[in-house]
Enzyme design. Structure first.
Site, PDB file in Angstrom:
ATOM      1  CB  THR A  73       0.217   4.865  -0.702  1.00  0.00           C
ATOM      2  OG1 THR A  73       1.076   4.707  -1.799  1.00  0.00           O
ATOM      3  CG2 THR A  73       0.465   6.088   0.031  1.00  0.00           C
ATOM      4  CD  GLN A 180       7.805  -4.085  -6.104  1.00  0.00           C
ATOM      5  OE1 GLN A 180       7.718  -4.931  -7.117  1.00  0.00           O
ATOM      6  NE2 GLN A 180       7.315  -2.811  -6.567  1.00  0.00           N
ATOM      7  CB  CYS A 326      14.350  11.061 -12.046  1.00  0.00           C
ATOM      8  SG  CYS A 326      13.188  10.893 -13.267  1.00  0.00           S
TER       9      CYS A 326
HETATM   10  C1  LIG Z   1       4.061   0.497  -5.438  1.00  0.00           C
HETATM   11  C2  LIG Z   1       4.891   0.265  -3.984  1.00  0.00           C
HETATM   12  C3  LIG Z   1       4.139   0.844  -2.877  1.00  0.00           C
HETATM   13  C4  LIG Z   1       2.928   1.937  -3.299  1.00  0.00           C
HETATM   14  O1  LIG Z   1       1.655   1.236  -3.465  1.00  0.00           O
HETATM   15  P1  LIG Z   1       0.364   1.754  -4.252  1.00  0.00           P
HETATM   16  O2  LIG Z   1      -0.693   0.896  -4.517  1.00  0.00           O
HETATM   17  O3  LIG Z   1       1.108   2.283  -5.757  1.00  0.00           O
HETATM   18  O4  LIG Z   1       0.112   2.998  -3.338  1.00  0.00           O
HETATM   19  C5  LIG Z   1       4.481   0.805  -1.571  1.00  0.00           C
HETATM   20  N1  LIG Z   1       5.458  -0.092  -1.445  1.00  0.00           N
HETATM   21  C6  LIG Z   1       6.295  -0.511  -2.338  1.00  0.00           C
HETATM   22  C7  LIG Z   1       7.371  -1.322  -2.126  1.00  0.00           C
HETATM   23  C8  LIG Z   1       5.996  -0.290  -3.734  1.00  0.00           C
HETATM   24  O5  LIG Z   1       6.553  -1.026  -4.851  1.00  0.00           O
END
Ligand SMILES: *Cc1c(COP(=O)(O)O)cnc(C)c1O
Length: 394
Positions: A73, A180, A326
């Site tokens: 994030t 991801q 959700c």
């Molecule tokens: C989990 C995720 C985030 C956020 O990452 P955090 O380390 O939890 O802040 C951002 N983008 C995608 C595609 C994610 O799957």
């Protein structure tokens, strides 16, 4: 309590070797890397090694292109704000309609503040990016293109090499949320035109609350946090040394087993998917196809309430997710699924299974043994199902 964990796109278990690597940095090696005494000197090499480990998995040219952050994030937020901050003549952003909220909400915030105009590019019924709309949105006003490498709900992979090339030829910066994709697909950033990339440790068997922003050499970063000189002034704040060491160790583990994990995880995912399609009538894969993360299967059972299915699955010892954000009980299909061409009677029945290198054949066998009956039971409660069910499953 679920014993089969198939929600690895939400988060993963921290690998035992990663925990082992982190532990000394809570106790004997607790120093501040900026200190000039021995305590500080002891941790500086650990940060350097972690940076190299992340660089290696990214296939990046220089280790100093890796800036440690508090997670995906923060990396997304920094990349987007920085691009707008450092582009004086341009103020438009091109992104997709299926980004993670960590990208979408930042874009919307800039839009509301009147600081940027944002183009949200749609996807085909199958989840592929609308390349015509993408090309049409690019102009000499585009400051930033931000397109995720792989989607967290469907696993769909976007053509990052080509998209980065198009963005660069329009003179824009190119950012990708690769949270991801990192550790699941091969990356060779040194051969690509990606300027900025976000990653996170906890999606690859590392700790939560730590990640990195890759910023290609020469790309100007406007820091989100200002203060001390850590991270070459690009991200102030005392380094989360145990977390960073954990991210490095997780990246190293992922790099060593990547090829083997990809093949094994994909074969388990395919077995799960084909097994469910064969055993449960009126079932569809959302955003499927070959261009997908090997670990993700987003599947919908028509006329079955996904939340009810998930609840029963949980009681049977299987943890999965609706793949929908959700909000406290009120099941709203996610913006990602709504962007696909899924009929309303299937939207509510979408479930995301996300595997990891820890997933076993027994885990998949357990889902295949329990889920068809659960879906049948849940469907019985749907008034619509009584009217539409095929005779052979009456
Ligand atoms: C989990 C995720 C985030 C956020 O990452 P955090 O380390 O939890 O802040 C951002 N983008 C995608 C595609 C994610 O799957």
């Amino acid at each position: 309590m679920a014993v089969v964990y198939l929600d690895n796109n939400a988060t993963t278990r921290v690998d035992r070797q990663v925990v082992e690597a982190m532990l000394p940095f809570f106790t004997e090696s607790f120093g501040n890397a900026s200190s000039t005494h021995d305590y500080g000197a002891a941790v500086a090499p650990a940060l350097k090694e972690a940076r190299k480990q992340v660089q290696a998995l990214l296939g990046a040219e220089f280790d100093h292109e890796v800036v440690f952050t508090s997670g995906g994030t923060e990396s997304d937020t920094t990349a987007i704000f920085s691009a707008i901050e450092t582009s004086s003549q341009r103020n438009e952003i091109v992104t997709s309609a299926v980004e993670h909220p960590a990208v979408l909400n930042v874009c919307q915030n800039l839009e509301r503040a009147g600081r940027a105009k944002v183009h949200y590019i749609g996807v085909s019924p199958d989840g592929d990016l609308d390349l015509d709309a993408f090309g049409a949105a690019l102009s000499d006003k585009t400051a930033l293109v931000s397109i995720m490498w792989a989607n967290n709900e469907t696993g769909k992979i976007f053509p990052i090499v080509e998209l980065a090339k198009l963005a660069k030829s329009a003179g824009a910066l190119f950012h990708t949320d690769a949270v991801q994709a990192f550790g699941k697909v091969d990356m060779a950033l040194k051969d690509m035109e990606v300027d900025l990339l976000s990653l996170s440790a906890h999606k690859i068997h590392g700790p939560k609350g730590v990640g990195a922003l890759y910023a290609r050499k020469g790309v100007k970063l406007s820091p989100l946090f200002r203060g001390g000189k850590q991270e070459r002034g690009r991200r102030a704040g005392t380094e989360n040394v145990p977390g960073i060491v954990g991210l490095g160790a997780a990246a190293e583990r992922a790099r060593q087993t990547l090829a083997e994990d990809q093949a094994r995880v994909k074969s388990l995912r395919d077995k799960l998917e084909s097994g469910l399609l064969a055993a449960v009538p009126l079932t569809r894969v959302n955003g499927g196809g070959a261009n997908r993360l090997p670990n993700t299967c987003n599947i919908a059972f028509d006329y079955a309430d996904g939340e009810a299915v998930l609840h029963k699955l949980d009681r049977a010892g299987v943890a999965a997710s609706s793949g929908s954000a959700c909000a406290s009980g009120s099941m709203e299909p996610s913006h990602v699924l709504r962007a696909l061409d899924i009929p309303p009677y299937a939207l509510q029945g979408a479930i995301r299974f996300s595997l990891s290198r820890e997933t076993t054949g027994e885990d998949i066998a357990k889902v295949l043994a329990t889920l068809p009956e659960i879906v049948a039971n849940v469907r019985e409660k749907s008034p619509l199902w009584a009217e539409v069910r095929p005779p052979q499953v009456a």
